[in-house]
Design a protein around this motif. Structure first.
Motif, short mmCIF file in Angstrom:
data_model
loop_
_atom_site.label_atom_id
_atom_site.label_comp_id
_atom_site.label_asym_id
_atom_site.label_seq_id
_atom_site.Cartn_x
_atom_site.Cartn_y
_atom_site.Cartn_z
N MET A 8 73.68 6.34 -14.23
CA MET A 8 74.91 5.64 -13.88
C MET A 8 75.70 6.53 -12.94
N PHE A 51 74.61 1.16 -11.58
CA PHE A 51 73.68 1.44 -12.67
C PHE A 51 72.26 1.50 -12.14
N ASP A 100 69.84 2.77 -17.68
CA ASP A 100 71.22 3.02 -18.08
C ASP A 100 71.64 2.04 -19.16
N GLN A 128 75.20 6.15 -21.46
CA GLN A 128 75.75 6.57 -20.17
C GLN A 128 77.17 6.01 -19.99
#
Length: 148
Positions: free
Chosen positions: A1, A33, A37, A41
């Motif tokens: 991310m 992203f 992710d 994250q």
């Protein structure tokens, strides 16, 4: 991310010349992203962003976070943060997360910022948006969960 954070005096986002989100003093976030992710994250960056001390205190030192100045957030989804420019002149976006999952992650990210009591305005995921801002400082910081 990845999140590109900019400290702003004001910022807005429009779609087809209609403003859909705007803030005064605070943070403008470009949010992207990549495959894999998720909540881990998101939680990490929500905490980092909410507590990032980049606003001046009474002595002019960067000691205050967005909450302490009653600032706002304008969050903009931006898959192009995962552009791969190693080969050729046309970027590849194969590292960007597939749209349905990225949209869900983007919504979760914004909801978690709001749960902290922050005022969060957004653009529209996947839309062609025009973003305007007055950068304050300028202060621009890049957060990447691969580098934590």
């Amino acid at each position: 991310m990845r999140v590109v954070l900019q400290r702003v005096r004001k910022a807005s986002v429009a779609i087809a010349e209609q403003t859909v989100g705007q803030i005064d003093q605070g943070l403008m976030l470009l949010v992207g992203f990549q495959t894999g992710d998720g909540s881990e994250q998101i939680d990490h960056l929500v905490k980092k962003i909410a507590n990032c001390r980049i606003f001046s205190d009474e002595e002019g030192k960067l000691n205050l976070n967005v909450q302490q100045i009653a600032g706002e957030i304008l969050s903009i989804s931006q898959f192009t943060l995962y552009a791969d420019t190693k080969k050729g002149n046309r970027p590849s976006f194969t590292k960007a997360q597939e749209p349905a999952k990225a949209a869900a992650n983007y919504a979760e990210f914004n909801q978690k910022l709001q749960a902290l009591g922050l005022e969060v305005q957004t653009g529209e995921f996947g839309a062609d948006m025009q973003v305007s801002l007055i950068n304050d400082g300028p202060v621009t910081i890049i957060f990447d969960t691969e580098n934590r």
